[in-house]
Design a protein around this motif. Structure first.
Motif, PDB file in Angstrom:
ATOM      1  N   GLN A  37      25.255  25.484 -24.906  1.00  0.00           N
ATOM      2  CA  GLN A  37      24.230  25.537 -23.865  1.00  0.00           C
ATOM      3  C   GLN A  37      24.094  24.177 -23.198  1.00  0.00           C
ATOM      4  OE1 GLN A  37      21.085  26.640 -26.530  1.00  0.00           O
ATOM      5  NE2 GLN A  37      21.244  28.804 -26.058  1.00  0.00           N
ATOM      6  N   LEU A  38      23.887  24.198 -21.882  1.00  0.00           N
ATOM      7  CA  LEU A  38      23.672  22.972 -21.119  1.00  0.00           C
ATOM      8  C   LEU A  38      22.177  22.702 -21.013  1.00  0.00           C
ATOM      9  CD1 LEU A  38      26.298  23.393 -18.258  1.00  0.00           C
ATOM     10  CD2 LEU A  38      26.461  21.907 -20.263  1.00  0.00           C
ATOM     11  N   ILE A  39      21.773  21.497 -21.367  1.00  0.00           N
ATOM     12  CA  ILE A  39      20.356  21.120 -21.369  1.00  0.00           C
ATOM     13  C   ILE A  39      20.179  19.929 -20.438  1.00  0.00           C
ATOM     14  CG2 ILE A  39      18.402  20.409 -22.779  1.00  0.00           C
ATOM     15  CD1 ILE A  39      19.831  21.603 -25.177  1.00  0.00           C
ATOM     16  N   LEU A  40      19.257  20.067 -19.493  1.00  0.00           N
ATOM     17  CA  LEU A  40      18.955  18.997 -18.546  1.00  0.00           C
ATOM     18  C   LEU A  40      17.735  18.235 -19.063  1.00  0.00           C
ATOM     19  CD1 LEU A  40      20.296  18.176 -15.858  1.00  0.00           C
ATOM     20  CD2 LEU A  40      18.460  19.354 -14.672  1.00  0.00           C
ATOM     21  N   VAL A  41      17.953  17.020 -19.505  1.00  0.00           N
ATOM     22  CA  VAL A  41      16.891  16.224 -20.128  1.00  0.00           C
ATOM     23  C   VAL A  41      16.434  15.133 -19.168  1.00  0.00           C
ATOM     24  CG1 VAL A  41      16.257  14.828 -22.128  1.00  0.00           C
ATOM     25  CG2 VAL A  41      17.955  16.641 -22.371  1.00  0.00           C
ATOM     26  N   PRO A  42      15.132  15.082 -18.824  1.00  0.00           N
ATOM     27  CA  PRO A  42      14.641  13.984 -17.971  1.00  0.00           C
ATOM     28  C   PRO A  42      14.896  12.631 -18.622  1.00  0.00           C
ATOM     29  CG  PRO A  42      13.002  15.736 -18.145  1.00  0.00           C
ATOM     30  CD  PRO A  42      14.074  16.056 -19.146  1.00  0.00           C
ATOM     31  N   ASN A  43      15.263  11.663 -17.814  1.00  0.00           N
ATOM     32  CA  ASN A  43      15.623  10.349 -18.350  1.00  0.00           C
ATOM     33  C   ASN A  43      14.464   9.668 -19.073  1.00  0.00           C
ATOM     34  OD1 ASN A  43      18.318  10.370 -17.569  1.00  0.00           O
ATOM     35  ND2 ASN A  43      17.871   9.534 -15.547  1.00  0.00           N
ATOM     36  N   LYS A  44      13.241   9.965 -18.659  1.00  0.00           N
ATOM     37  CA  LYS A  44      12.106   9.319 -19.319  1.00  0.00           C
ATOM     38  C   LYS A  44      11.982   9.771 -20.771  1.00  0.00           C
ATOM     39  CE  LYS A  44       8.504  12.646 -17.982  1.00  0.00           C
ATOM     40  NZ  LYS A  44       7.209  12.817 -17.292  1.00  0.00           N
ATOM     41  N   ILE A  45      12.422  11.017 -21.079  1.00  0.00           N
ATOM     42  CA  ILE A  45      12.394  11.495 -22.460  1.00  0.00           C
ATOM     43  C   ILE A  45      13.365  10.694 -23.308  1.00  0.00           C
ATOM     44  CG2 ILE A  45      12.774  13.483 -23.943  1.00  0.00           C
ATOM     45  CD1 ILE A  45      10.333  13.764 -22.160  1.00  0.00           C
ATOM     46  N   LEU A  46      14.564  10.468 -22.782  1.00  0.00           N
ATOM     47  CA  LEU A  46      15.565   9.701 -23.515  1.00  0.00           C
ATOM     48  C   LEU A  46      15.171   8.237 -23.630  1.00  0.00           C
ATOM     49  CD1 LEU A  46      18.782  11.211 -21.865  1.00  0.00           C
ATOM     50  CD2 LEU A  46      17.768  11.830 -24.057  1.00  0.00           C
ATOM     51  N   PHE A  47      14.448   7.729 -22.634  1.00  0.00           N
ATOM     52  CA  PHE A  47      14.066   6.315 -22.609  1.00  0.00           C
ATOM     53  C   PHE A  47      12.888   6.039 -23.542  1.00  0.00           C
ATOM     54  CE2 PHE A  47      12.024   2.563 -20.642  1.00  0.00           C
ATOM     55  CZ  PHE A  47      13.104   1.692 -20.682  1.00  0.00           C
ATOM     56  N   ARG A  48      11.953   6.990 -23.636  1.00  0.00           N
ATOM     57  CA  ARG A  48      10.745   6.774 -24.427  1.00  0.00           C
ATOM     58  C   ARG A  48      10.957   7.018 -25.919  1.00  0.00           C
ATOM     59  NH1 ARG A  48       5.966  10.009 -21.218  1.00  0.00           N
ATOM     60  NH2 ARG A  48       5.561   8.518 -19.544  1.00  0.00           N
TER      61      ARG A  48
ATOM     62  N   ILE B 185       0.841  -1.210   0.000  1.00  0.00           N
ATOM     63  CA  ILE B 185       0.000   0.000   0.000  1.00  0.00           C
ATOM     64  C   ILE B 185       0.871   1.253   0.000  1.00  0.00           C
ATOM     65  CG2 ILE B 185      -1.684   1.314   1.328  1.00  0.00           C
ATOM     66  CD1 ILE B 185      -2.817  -1.371   2.301  1.00  0.00           C
ATOM     67  N   VAL B 186       1.902   1.248   0.857  1.00  0.00           N
ATOM     68  CA  VAL B 186       2.803   2.409   0.919  1.00  0.00           C
ATOM     69  C   VAL B 186       3.510   2.619  -0.418  1.00  0.00           C
ATOM     70  CG1 VAL B 186       4.897   3.312   1.986  1.00  0.00           C
ATOM     71  CG2 VAL B 186       3.133   2.276   3.407  1.00  0.00           C
ATOM     72  N   GLY B 187       3.969   1.525  -1.037  1.00  0.00           N
ATOM     73  CA  GLY B 187       4.639   1.639  -2.334  1.00  0.00           C
ATOM     74  C   GLY B 187       3.714   2.176  -3.402  1.00  0.00           C
ATOM     75  N   LEU B 188       2.443   1.740  -3.380  1.00  0.00           N
ATOM     76  CA  LEU B 188       1.470   2.232  -4.347  1.00  0.00           C
ATOM     77  C   LEU B 188       1.203   3.719  -4.149  1.00  0.00           C
ATOM     78  CD1 LEU B 188      -0.416   1.338  -6.648  1.00  0.00           C
ATOM     79  CD2 LEU B 188      -2.187   0.938  -4.925  1.00  0.00           C
ATOM     80  N   ALA B 189       1.074   4.139  -2.900  1.00  0.00           N
ATOM     81  CA  ALA B 189       0.827   5.559  -2.609  1.00  0.00           C
ATOM     82  C   ALA B 189       2.008   6.420  -3.042  1.00  0.00           C
ATOM     83  CB  ALA B 189       0.566   5.742  -1.115  1.00  0.00           C
ATOM     84  N   ILE B 190       3.224   5.949  -2.743  1.00  0.00           N
ATOM     85  CA  ILE B 190       4.413   6.707  -3.145  1.00  0.00           C
ATOM     86  C   ILE B 190       4.517   6.778  -4.667  1.00  0.00           C
ATOM     87  CG2 ILE B 190       6.939   6.679  -3.129  1.00  0.00           C
ATOM     88  CD1 ILE B 190       6.827   5.521  -0.326  1.00  0.00           C
ATOM     89  N   GLY B 191       4.162   5.670  -5.336  1.00  0.00           N
ATOM     90  CA  GLY B 191       4.228   5.664  -6.793  1.00  0.00           C
ATOM     91  C   GLY B 191       3.300   6.685  -7.419  1.00  0.00           C
ATOM     92  N   PHE B 192       2.068   6.824  -6.877  1.00  0.00           N
ATOM     93  CA  PHE B 192       1.137   7.817  -7.399  1.00  0.00           C
ATOM     94  C   PHE B 192       1.563   9.237  -7.045  1.00  0.00           C
ATOM     95  CE2 PHE B 192      -1.982   4.304  -7.770  1.00  0.00           C
ATOM     96  CZ  PHE B 192      -2.395   4.554  -9.070  1.00  0.00           C
ATOM     97  N   ALA B 193       2.076   9.431  -5.836  1.00  0.00           N
ATOM     98  CA  ALA B 193       2.446  10.773  -5.387  1.00  0.00           C
ATOM     99  C   ALA B 193       3.663  11.299  -6.140  1.00  0.00           C
ATOM    100  CB  ALA B 193       2.709  10.768  -3.881  1.00  0.00           C
ATOM    101  N   PHE B 194       4.615  10.427  -6.443  1.00  0.00           N
ATOM    102  CA  PHE B 194       5.840  10.846  -7.106  1.00  0.00           C
ATOM    103  C   PHE B 194       5.985  10.106  -8.437  1.00  0.00           C
ATOM    104  CE2 PHE B 194       6.460  11.280  -2.534  1.00  0.00           C
ATOM    105  CZ  PHE B 194       6.877  12.595  -2.437  1.00  0.00           C
ATOM    106  N   GLN B 195       4.919  10.131  -9.227  1.00  0.00           N
ATOM    107  CA  GLN B 195       4.892   9.364 -10.466  1.00  0.00           C
ATOM    108  C   GLN B 195       5.988   9.825 -11.428  1.00  0.00           C
ATOM    109  OE1 GLN B 195       1.115   9.419 -12.414  1.00  0.00           O
ATOM    110  NE2 GLN B 195       1.740   8.095 -14.086  1.00  0.00           N
ATOM    111  N   ASP B 196       6.114  11.129 -11.617  1.00  0.00           N
ATOM    112  CA  ASP B 196       7.095  11.654 -12.557  1.00  0.00           C
ATOM    113  C   ASP B 196       8.520  11.339 -12.099  1.00  0.00           C
ATOM    114  OD1 ASP B 196       7.468  13.445 -14.998  1.00  0.00           O
ATOM    115  OD2 ASP B 196       8.719  14.476 -13.526  1.00  0.00           O
ATOM    116  N   MET B 197       8.774  11.555 -10.806  1.00  0.00           N
ATOM    117  CA  MET B 197      10.102  11.282 -10.269  1.00  0.00           C
ATOM    118  C   MET B 197      10.433   9.794 -10.355  1.00  0.00           C
ATOM    119  SD  MET B 197      11.573  12.079  -6.437  1.00  0.00           S
ATOM    120  CE  MET B 197      11.089  13.791  -6.578  1.00  0.00           C
ATOM    121  N   THR B 198       9.444   8.960 -10.026  1.00  0.00           N
ATOM    122  CA  THR B 198       9.658   7.513 -10.073  1.00  0.00           C
ATOM    123  C   THR B 198       9.929   7.045 -11.492  1.00  0.00           C
ATOM    124  OG1 THR B 198       8.158   7.260  -8.185  1.00  0.00           O
ATOM    125  CG2 THR B 198       8.660   5.285  -9.471  1.00  0.00           C
ATOM    126  N   GLU B 199       9.199   7.607 -12.455  1.00  0.00           N
ATOM    127  CA  GLU B 199       9.385   7.217 -13.855  1.00  0.00           C
ATOM    128  C   GLU B 199      10.786   7.582 -14.340  1.00  0.00           C
ATOM    129  OE1 GLU B 199       6.987   7.607 -18.131  1.00  0.00           O
ATOM    130  OE2 GLU B 199       6.393   8.784 -16.384  1.00  0.00           O
TER     131      GLU B 199
END
Length: 304
Positions: free
Chosen positions: A164-175, A105-119
């Motif tokens: 220029q330095l660009i910070l790219v979220p890993n999910k963008i590179l992965f998808r 239950i705790v893992g599910l709640a954390i996953g929904f709360a921090f979905q972007d970070m977790t992804e």
């Protein structure tokens, strides 16, 4: 009439309860000792295997952060297994079940709360294992094109060719579709050029290939080629192909600049023209009548 228990009866009841609890504790002491031993063994095992896993991952992965995180997760899994085995050995199966349900239950709640970070985190771990690129590689995805400077758990730092330095979220590179220009160590350069319809494309291809292959940065010279691409509005469009080492001593922009200059020089030396845009105007209803012919005919027949 309800009879109230006497003090002696109460004392006797308390003694029976305490005695029962004491007997239960005494009977569970061996199981408790074994459970503690199990927990200690799993703790030592987790520390030892976690250290081994960290050393192995640091040698195989480019990011130490990803290696340390995965080693810590592996260590926690071993500790949790040891805890559940110890509790089950003590006969606390209900407690084990409750802990597992609570953790879910705790893992599910954390996953929904921090979905972007977790992804992003999961994508970073997956890329650390698959290693589609490493620090220093030249990659391109969507509108981002540049050198990889650092790879973190949540994002990747890329320096583009504008500084220029660009910070790219890993999910963008992965998808998304990812192009790595450094994996094979070579890159093909394409230079488009047009020649006039009065010149020979085969001769143009011959002189261009000879001129391009004079450069030291050109590799696979037997694959240097010129292809007729299309009939343009005022020229026959050609496409010049050749290979270079990439990344190499000569950067892409310098190579392409030298190639364009060389193509221009080769065509000039062979007296092959690169035409300006030309427009031919037809004034007849069905075409084919030029302006000078119409003017001449008008002067000959002014009455029309």
């Amino acid at each position: 009439m309800l009879k109230m228990p006497s003090i002696s009866d109460a004392e006797k009841l308390i003694e029976e309860k305490l005695g029962g609890w004491f007997d239960v504790v005494i009977s569970h002491i061996p199981n408790f000792i074994v459970a503690v031993i199990i927990a200690i063994v799993f703790s030592i095992l987790a520390r030892f295997l976690g250290s081994m896993m960290r050393n192995v991952l640091r040698r195989s992965l480019d990011s130490k952060q990803i290696a340390d995180l995965m080693a810590s997760i592996f260590k926690m899994i071993i500790l949790c297994v040891g805890l559940f085995v110890a509790l089950d050995f003590m006969g606390l199966k209900g407690t084990v079940t409750s802990l597992l349900a609570g953790a879910g239950i705790v893992g599910l709640a954390i996953g929904f709360a921090f979905q972007d970070m977790t992804e992003n985190l999961i994508a970073g771990i997956a890329m650390g294992i698959r290693k589609p690129f490493k620090t220093g590689d030249v990659i391109k995805t969507d509108d981002v094109f540049g050198n990889v400077r650092s790879i973190n758990l949540r994002n990747t730092l890329i320096e583009n060719f504008y500084g220029q330095l660009i910070l790219v979220p890993n999910k963008i590179l992965f998808r998304n579709v990812l192009r790595n220009y450094s994996t094979l160590g070579v890159r093909r350069i394409e230079v488009p050029v047009g020649i006039s319809y009065g010149d020979d494309p085969e001769l143009a291809a011959k002189v261009i290939v000879k001129k391009i292959n004079e450069f030291d940065f050109v590799i696979k010279q037997d694959e240097t080629a010129v292809y007729a691409e299309a009939f343009g509005d005022s020229s026959v469009n050609l496409l010049v192909w050749f290979w270079i080492k990439y990344p190499g001593e000569a950067d892409f922009m310098t190579v392409r600049h030298k190639a364009i200059v060389a193509v221009k020089q080769a065509l000039t030396d062979a007296d092959i023209s690169i035409p300006f845009p030309i427009r031919t105007l037809d004034f007849g209803i069905k075409g084919g009548e030029k302006l000078d012919a119409m003017i001449s005919e008008k002067h000959q027949h002014p009455e029309q």
